[in-house]
Design an enzyme around this catalytic site. Structure first.
Site, PDB file in Angstrom:
ATOM      1  N   ASP A 191       0.819  -1.201   0.000  1.00 18.38           N
ATOM      2  CA  ASP A 191       0.000   0.000   0.000  1.00 18.38           C
ATOM      3  C   ASP A 191       0.858   1.258   0.000  1.00 18.38           C
ATOM      4  O   ASP A 191       1.980   1.256   0.519  1.00 18.38           O
ATOM      5  CB  ASP A 191      -0.893  -0.034   1.254  1.00 18.38           C
ATOM      6  CG  ASP A 191      -1.891   1.083   1.313  1.00 18.38           C
ATOM      7  OD1 ASP A 191      -2.750   1.140   0.419  1.00 18.38           O
ATOM      8  OD2 ASP A 191      -1.823   1.892   2.255  1.00 18.38           O
TER       9      ASP A 191
ATOM     10  N   GLU B 171       1.590   0.067  -4.882  1.00 18.55           N
ATOM     11  CA  GLU B 171       0.555   1.020  -5.237  1.00 18.55           C
ATOM     12  C   GLU B 171       1.174   2.409  -5.367  1.00 18.55           C
ATOM     13  O   GLU B 171       1.442   3.072  -4.370  1.00 18.55           O
ATOM     14  CB  GLU B 171      -0.559   1.042  -4.172  1.00 18.55           C
ATOM     15  CG  GLU B 171      -1.679   2.006  -4.522  1.00 18.55           C
ATOM     16  CD  GLU B 171      -2.476   2.477  -3.312  1.00 18.55           C
ATOM     17  OE1 GLU B 171      -3.672   2.755  -3.472  1.00 18.55           O
ATOM     18  OE2 GLU B 171      -1.895   2.585  -2.213  1.00 18.55           O
TER      19      GLU B 171
END
Length: 610
Positions: free
Chosen positions: A324, A353
């Site tokens: 993330d 990400e």
């Protein structure tokens, strides 16, 4: 005499009971012999142990190298070396005069060489709290209970529910499943999403236990489905146990000076003209007040996060990691972290990400990129936000020299900036974006075109749960509604995606169509590793080919309201008159002539044979 003994016993029993001092918390909770990097740093947390001088009972192949403290009196960091010849067993450490057993396990056969996910795979993304409830979760002692009617509350999905529907995921043609984070998020509200960890080594009890997660991974593998774990390196939840007693003030950025929110100016890291202040605010700023930002420049924290990642891979048997908020972490830490993960698991995959619409920015972070500033990454994959942005624009904008389908064509043409474009993950949507069907203005034809592109272009496709049911959401960001419950995941649901009960004809058709598409993709090896040739869009049609020496697939995407006759002479590099073609989606077979009809508002996928 007996009376005296009885009296003494009674007196002893009447004295206040002295509770035994608890053993220190130790993380990682165990480790393995045979890791390629032989170093291991234990974090011990216990009252007043910082100045203890630990000792290690003799154990062949294991050496206690050093120990040190941080600022808090309650943390001790112990450095061990586990030589290649060491055997599994229990180490006996003595800390502050008390024994502490620490277990070394044997690695599973072939663990180091496990194959990670790649272009042969199709990923199914689920939000565990919103997918299905099976009964493994436990609510006791957790700050937030179940409030299914609250879009921002917990709805009660758990690992047991996810496990019960693995056959559904495998049957839809998907070969990997990515759950959003399952670790403990013990916050008073808005805890369901998993991105605010309060304990990195513990599955949230409302989902189940660590053993429940391992059982889920094992059963998924038995059905041909790998599991990708979502790991957050950048931040924690405000209720993380560290926050009550930080190892050091600089463990968390801006602590205790004050709170500054990140401005999300991710290009400051590549911008040759960026100010130091802007770069610092991007990486050191917090997302929200309830998500403290971690300082990975602190060596013990960097080691902790790296070992935590390795622990989950080895302990659970993962096939990959999704990371993330990639670029918000310290970039030098990301280099070392990704290098260590790939050192231990050379064939694993890591997808980061990096939420940017610019190919150059995403490419900067992929392994093998020769960067202008010499930065080196070891992460094999990134989420392809640029191409996803172009895909949505291609199908919702009018076509022009720089709009509509031209954006999709030019987006793919930017593959020259990537060291490994086929290993990027392209997605129809995710837990942070509006639902595809809603973005397509509830147009089934356009939705099918988007999914056909997802399945056939030169990428790893990632599919958001419920897209096969045409789930909807606001087109402006609304996380609670985007992450809607999977119909049929709860007892009493009137609509059941898993049995088909209550689905509308439109939903049933889409579900069956997606199943045919991804089941075909699973065996279509030319889609996994073939070359790609694309043709500039004309008359609302975009055509590309996947091919190698013996296999050809033609993909035609006609977003217009009318059928289009394509002159096949334009595609002579890839087609020849008289070749046989099979429509992948309806099974129809025919011989190619001078023209081909592209159906209106539809994708056409043809498997061509000589």
């Amino acid at each position: 005499m007996k009376a005296l003994i009885t009296l003494a016993t009674a007196l002893l029993m009447s004295l206040p009971t002295m509770a035994a001092e608890p053993s220190p918390r130790v993380e990682p909770p165990n480790w393995w012999v045979g890791m390629r990097d032989t170093s291991l740093q234990l974090m011990l947390h216990g009252s007043g142990i910082a100045d203890a001088r630990p000792s290690l009972a003799p154990y062949p192949g294991v050496t206690l190298k050093a120990s040190h403290r941080a600022s808090s009196p309650n943390y001790l960091f112990v450095d061990l070396d586990i030589a290649p010849g060491a055997k599994p067993g229990d180490l006996l450490l003595t800390v502050a005069g008390k024994p502490l057993r620490y277990t070394l396990l044997a690695r599973a056969p072939g663990s180091a060489e496990r194959q990670g996910f790649g272009p042969k795979d199709a990923i199914y993304l689920v939000v565990p709290d919103r997918f299905a409830q099976g009964g493994s979760g436990r609510q006791a002692d957790m700050k937030e209970g179940v409030h299914r009617t609250d879009p921002g509350g917990r709805h009660g999905g758990d690992l047991a529910g996810m496990r019960q529907h693995l056959d559904y995921i495998a049957g839809m043609g998907f070969t990997q499943v990515w759950p959003t984070p399952l670790v403990e998020n013990n916050s008073a509200k808005y805890s369901y999403h998993g991105y605010a960890a309060t304990d990195f080594y513990k599955t949230d009890p409302r989902f189940g236990t660590n053993d429940d997660f391992r059982a889920y991974v094992t059963e998924a593998k038995s059905k041909g489905v790998g599991v990708i774990q979502d790991i957050v390196l950048n931040h924690i939840g405000g209720g993380h146990w560290w926050m009550a007693d930080l190892p050091a003030p600089d463990w968390v950025n801006q602590w205790p000076a004050g709170y500054t929110e990140t401005h999300h100016a991710r290009m400051t890291l590549q911008d040759p003209y960026a100010s130091t202040e802007d770069r610092k605010r991007f990486t050191d700023g917090w997302f929200v007040p309830g998500m403290p930002d971690l300082n990975q420049r602190r060596p013990e924290l960097a080691t902790y996060l790296t070992q935590m990642t390795l622990w989950w891979i080895e302990s659970a048997g993962l096939s990959g990691i999704r990371t993330d908020t990639w670029s918000y972490s310290d970039r030098d830490f990301l280099t070392r972290w990704s290098a260590r993960i790939m050192q231990e698991y050379p064939r694993l995959n890591i997808v980061g990400e990096e939420w940017s619409p610019h190919p150059a920015v995403v490419a900067y972070w992929q392994r093998g990129k020769k960067n202008h500033d010499g930065y080196v990454s070891h992460a094999p994959s990134m989420m392809d936000f640029p191409l996803q942005t172009n895909l949505l624009a291609a199908l919702t904008e009018d076509d022009g020299p720089h709009t509509g389908l031209t954006k999709l064509y030019e987006g793919l043409a930017h593959d020259f900036v990537y060291p490994d474009p086929a290993n990027l993950v392209l997605f129809d949507g995710n837990h942070d974006t509006p639902r595809l069907f809603s973005v397509m203005k509830r147009d089934v034809g356009l939705t099918k075109i988007a999914l056909a592109y997802l399945a056939t272009t030169r990428r790893i496709p990632q599919f958001f749960y419920g897209s096969e049911l045409l789930l909807q959401s606001p087109t402006e960001r609304d996380d609670g509604l985007v992450r809607a419950d999977m119909p049929g995941g709860w007892k009493g649901d009137a609509v059941d995606a898993f049995t088909g009960a209550g689905l509308t004809p439109e939903q049933r058709d889409m579900q069956n169509w997606v199943r045919r598409l991804f089941t075909w993709r699973k065996g279509a090896t030319v889609i996994h590793d073939g070359a790609l040739m694309q043709y500039a869009p004309l008359e609302g049609c975009y055509v590309f080919f996947r091919y190698d020496a013996g296999r050809t697939v033609m993909v035609v995407l006609n977003k217009g309201p009318k059928p289009v006759e394509l002159a096949l002479s334009r595609f002579a590099e890839r087609l020849a008159p008289g070749q046989r073609a099979r429509d992948v989606l309806d099974g129809r077979e025919f011989t190619l002539g001078a023209t081909l009809t592209a159906p209106a508002r539809s994708p056409l996928i043809l498997q061509v044979s000589r």
